[in-house]
Design a protein around this motif. Structure first.
Motif, mmCIF file in Angstrom:
data_model
loop_
_atom_site.group_PDB
_atom_site.id
_atom_site.type_symbol
_atom_site.label_atom_id
_atom_site.label_comp_id
_atom_site.label_asym_id
_atom_site.label_seq_id
_atom_site.Cartn_x
_atom_site.Cartn_y
_atom_site.Cartn_z
ATOM 1 N N ALA A 28 0.938 -1.189 0.009
ATOM 2 C CA ALA A 28 -0.040 -0.158 0.087
ATOM 3 C C ALA A 28 0.923 1.156 -0.049
ATOM 4 C CB ALA A 28 -0.828 0.112 1.401
ATOM 5 N N VAL A 29 0.363 2.189 -0.826
ATOM 6 C CA VAL A 29 1.400 3.385 -0.981
ATOM 7 C C VAL A 29 0.378 4.732 -0.545
ATOM 8 C CG1 VAL A 29 2.817 2.504 -2.685
ATOM 9 C CG2 VAL A 29 0.836 3.735 -3.422
ATOM 10 N N HIS A 30 0.961 5.692 -0.423
ATOM 11 C CA HIS A 30 0.301 6.868 -0.118
ATOM 12 C C HIS A 30 -0.458 7.309 -1.601
ATOM 13 C CE1 HIS A 30 -0.716 11.110 1.336
ATOM 14 N NE2 HIS A 30 -0.692 10.599 2.474
ATOM 15 N N PRO A 31 -1.523 7.978 -1.401
ATOM 16 C CA PRO A 31 -2.214 8.370 -3.038
ATOM 17 C C PRO A 31 -2.065 9.813 -3.429
ATOM 18 C CG PRO A 31 -3.715 8.523 -1.152
ATOM 19 C CD PRO A 31 -2.584 7.902 -0.575
ATOM 20 N N ALA A 32 -1.161 10.421 -2.671
ATOM 21 C CA ALA A 32 -0.877 11.860 -2.951
ATOM 22 C C ALA A 32 -0.242 11.953 -4.231
ATOM 23 C CB ALA A 32 -0.134 12.595 -2.044
ATOM 24 N N TYR A 33 -0.814 12.668 -5.419
ATOM 25 C CA TYR A 33 -0.114 13.165 -6.551
ATOM 26 C C TYR A 33 -0.135 12.062 -7.526
ATOM 27 C CZ TYR A 33 0.593 16.925 -3.485
ATOM 28 O OH TYR A 33 0.412 18.168 -2.360
ATOM 29 N N THR A 34 -0.647 10.914 -7.283
ATOM 30 C CA THR A 34 -0.194 9.639 -8.169
ATOM 31 C C THR A 34 -0.722 9.989 -9.437
ATOM 32 O OG1 THR A 34 -2.030 8.605 -7.314
ATOM 33 C CG2 THR A 34 -0.019 8.023 -6.628
ATOM 34 N N SER A 35 -1.993 10.357 -9.671
ATOM 35 C CA SER A 35 -2.746 10.743 -10.838
ATOM 36 C C SER A 35 -2.131 11.887 -11.597
ATOM 37 C CB SER A 35 -4.310 10.752 -10.591
ATOM 38 O OG SER A 35 -4.798 9.805 -9.954
ATOM 39 N N ARG A 36 -1.621 12.961 -10.775
ATOM 40 C CA ARG A 36 -1.286 14.200 -11.535
ATOM 41 C C ARG A 36 0.155 13.851 -11.831
ATOM 42 N NH1 ARG A 36 -1.501 19.431 -7.588
ATOM 43 N NH2 ARG A 36 -3.442 18.618 -7.671
#
Length: 543
Positions: free
Chosen positions: A420-428
Motif C-alpha cells: 500500500a502506498v500513499h495516494p498523494a499526487y499519483t494521478s497528477r
C-alpha cells in the motif's frame, strides 16, 4: 508552488486473520424450518433485551454488569447461547461507537469548511489547496443556515458520545425506514415483515477448542450432520439426546472444505451462523474460524521481482507491470466491473475483476501488487466540493474499502503480497511524467494507466518523476548525454568514455577538439578521467 502533502512510506499489508465459508442448507423438512424459526425468534428477543441493557449502561459498563447480563440470559437459554449473545452485543455496541466517531469527524470537517468559505468575500476565487468564497449572496445565505444546522448536529452528537449514548437498530436502520416507503421499494407489508423478522433472528454460536467437533452449541460433523442445542423453553422439540435437535439436511462446503474438515476433526474452534433469506426462501450456514496471521514477506523481498501497479477507478482497475528498476514492461491492462444493481451483484463484479487481476499478475511472474491506500471518508462532503455533484458521486462509487479487503484476502491465497502506498499526487504526476512518453502510434496511454505506473514506482521505492537528460549546454558530450544508460551506482558513470578509434560525431574526428583527452573538464563536477577499464551498465536511466 504551494506546500505539498507529506507522502507516507509504502508498507506491506498484513494478510487476513480469519476465514468464512458458506453453504446452503438443503432438504430441510417443515419441522426443521419450524424449529429454526422458533429458536431464532426466541434468541433474537433475548439479544434485543441484552442490547438495550448494554446501551443503557453506556460508559459505566464493567465486568460485573457483563456477568449479571449473562446470568439473566442463561435462565432463558443456556450458558453458551448467553455467551454468544453478550459477545455479539459488545461487538455491535463497539461498532456503533466507531460509526459515531466517524460521523462527528465528518461534521467537524463540514463546519470548518463552511466557516472558512463564509469568512471570505463573495466571489473570491480559491487558491490551490484553499477554498474560495461563495459565488453569490443567496448561496452565501443558504450556506450560513447550513452551518447552524451542522453545528447543532455536531453539538448533539458530541453530547451523546460524551455520555456514552449510541443508537442501534437490530435489523438495520435502512430496513426500518423502508417500512414507511413500501411502494417505492416495491415491497408489500407481509414481505417486509418477513425480512424484518429474519434480520432480527439470532442463530450464531462461537466455537470452543477442545470440545467435540469444535462447537457444542451448533455442532457440525465432518459428514455434514447439523445438530443444535435448543434453549430451555424449546427443549420439548428435541429429537436427540441432551436437548439437541438434529436437522435432516446436510451441509457440504465446496470452498475450503478440506480445511474446515481438518479443523472439525482436530476439535479446533469453528463458529457457525444460520441465517434465512426470505426473498429466495433459502437457509444458509456460515462457518468461520481464525487462523494464524499470514506472515507477509518483507518489503525488500516484495520488490525483488518487480511490481504490478494498480490504479482504482469507478468502473475498472488499471494495471501495469514494472520491473524492479521501475520501468514499465509490456502493455497496460484494464479490468472492468459494473457497480450497478444489487449489493450481491456489485460484490461479484469486484471479485471477478480481482480474480482476473491476480491471475494476470501470476502469469507475469511478479510477487507483489501495489495499490493506493485510499480513504474517501473526508472527501465526499458537499461542503468541500460544492456543486461538483458528479465528482462526489464518482468518489462515493469507488469500492475502496471492499476492494482492498477482497484483494488482500484473495492475494494471500495466490501467494502475492500487497504493498500500500500513499495516494498523494499519483494521478497528477503520473500523467505529467509518464502519459506522453508511453503513448505511441500503436498504444494509447490513459491518465489511469500513467497513474498505475506512478503507483508501482512509489511501491518500489523509486520517485515518480522520470529522470531526463540535462540541456545540451550542461551535457558532458556535445551531442548527447554520455550516461544515458548508466545506473546511479554504476562505477565510472561520471568519468570520460574510452578512446575508440573512428569518428564520434559528424563534425569532429576522433582525438580532435578541446579537452578531447580529458572530458572531466567539460562536466560540471570537474572529475578527472582516472580509470583503467570502462563498463557500460545496460539498465535504462529511469531511477
Amino acid at each position: 508552488m504551494g506546500r505539498l502533502r507529506e507522502v507516507a512510506a509504502p508498507f506491506v499489508v498484513p494478510g487476513p486473520s480469519g476465514v468464512a465459508v458458506r453453504d446452503r442448507l438443503k432438504d430441510l423438512t417443515a419441522e426443521d424450518e419450524k424449529v429454526l424459526r422458533l429458536t431464532g425468534a426466541l434468541l433474537g428477543s433475548l439479544a434485543s433485551r441484552d442490547l438495550k441493557a448494554r446501551c443503557a449502561a453506556g460508559l459505566d459498563h464493567d465486568t460485573g454488569q457483563w456477568a449479571e447480563r449473562k446470568r439473566a440470559l442463561t435462565a432463558g437459554s443456556s450458558s453458551r447461547w448467553a455467551g454468544s449473545i453478550t459477545k455479539a452485543t459488545h461487538d455491535q455496541w463497539a461498532l456503533a461507537r466507531r460509526c459515531q466517531l466517524a460521523h462527528i469527524q465528518s461534521l467537524q470537517a463540514g463546519v470548518r469548511t463552511l466557516t472558512v468559505r463564509l469568512s471570505k468575500p463573495v466571489g473570491e476565487k480559491g487558491a490551490r489547496g484553499a477554498p474560495g468564497g461563495y459565488r453569490s449572496r443567496p448561496e452565501w445565505f443558504a450556506k450560513s443556515r447550513r452551518l447552524h444546522v451542522l453545528a447543532d448536529r455536531l453539538e448533539r452528537e458530541q453530547a451523546d458520545r460524551d455520555a456514552g449514548r449510541v443508537r442501534v437498530v437490530r435489523g438495520g436502520k435502512r430496513l426500518l425506514n423502508t417500512r414507511h416507503h413500501l411502494d417505492p421499494a416495491g415491497m408489500t407489508e407481509s414481505a417486509w415483515r418477513q425480512r424484518w423478522e429474519a434480520e432480527r433472528w439470532f442463530l450464531a454460536a462461537d466455537g470452543e477448542s477442545g470440545k467435540r467437533f469444535a462447537n457444542e452449541t451448533i455442532r457440525v460433523t465432518p459428514e455434514g450432520e447439523i445438530s443444535i442445542k435448543l434453549p430451555a423453553p424449546l427443549a420439548g422439540y428435541a429429537n436427540a439426546g441432551s436437548g439437541r435437535y438434529t436437522l435432516t439436511g446436510r451441509v457440504r462446503f465446496q470452498h475450503r472444505g478440506s480445511e474446515w474438515a481438518d479443523r472439525v476433526t482436530a476439535h479446533r474452534a469453528v463458529a457457525y451462523r444460520i441465517h434465512h433469506d426470505p426473498v429466495r426462501d433459502r437457509w444458509y450456514l456460515t462457518a468461520s474460524w481464525q487462523r494464524p496471521t499470514v506472515q507477509t514477506i518483507g518489503l525488500d523481498a516484495a520488490r525483488a521481482h518487480g511490481m504490478v501497479g494498480v490504479d482504482t477507478n469507478a468502473d475498472h482497475l488499471a494495471a501495469w507491470e514494472l520491473d524492479r528498476h521501475g520501468n514499465p514492461v509490456g502493455d497496460p491492462r484494464r479490468f472492468f466491473f459494473d457497480l450497478t444493481g444489487t449489493a450481491d451483484h456489485r460484490d461479484a463484479q469486484v471479485r471477478h475483476a480481482i480474480t482476473r487481476l491476480l491471475h494476470w499478475a501470476k502469469r507475469r511472474g511478479t510477487a507483489a501488487i501495489g495499490i493506493e491506500d485510499l480513504d474517501f471518508q473526508s472527501e465526499k462532503t458537499r461542503e468541500k466540493h460544492g456543486r461538483r455533484k458528479k465528482f462526489r458521486q464518482l468518489i462515493s462509487g469507488m469500492p475502496t474499502g471492499r476492494l482492498k479487503a477482497r484483494l488482500v484476502a484473495m492475494a494471500a491465497e495466490q501467494g502475492l503480497a500487497i504493498v500500500a502506498v500513499h495516494p498523494a499526487y499519483t494521478s497528477r504526476w503520473g500523467a505529467q511524467h509518464w502519459q506522453k512518453p508511453l503513448t505511441s502510434n500503436n498504444r494509447t496511454t490513459t491518465r489511469h494507466d500513467a497513474a498505475a505506473v506512478a503507483i508501482g514506482r512509489r511501491a518500489l521505492g523509486h520517485p515518480i518523476r522520470r529522470r531526463t537528460a540535462p540541456p545540451p549546454a550542461h551535457q558532458s558530450d556535445g551531442q548527447g548525454h554520455r550516461t544515458v544508460q548508466a545506473a546511479p551506482a554504476a562505477p565510472g558513470r561520471e568519468e570520460p568514455r574510452p578512446r575508440i578509434p573512428g569518428p564520434r560525431t559528424r563534425s569532429m574526428r576522433a582525438g580532435r577538439g578541446a579537452n578531447a583527452g580529458n572530458q572531466g573538464t567539460q562536466h560540471r563536477s570537474g572529475r578527472p578521467a582516472e580509470h583503467e577499464s570502462w563498463h557500460q551498465d545496460p539498465l535504462p536511466l529511469s531511477l
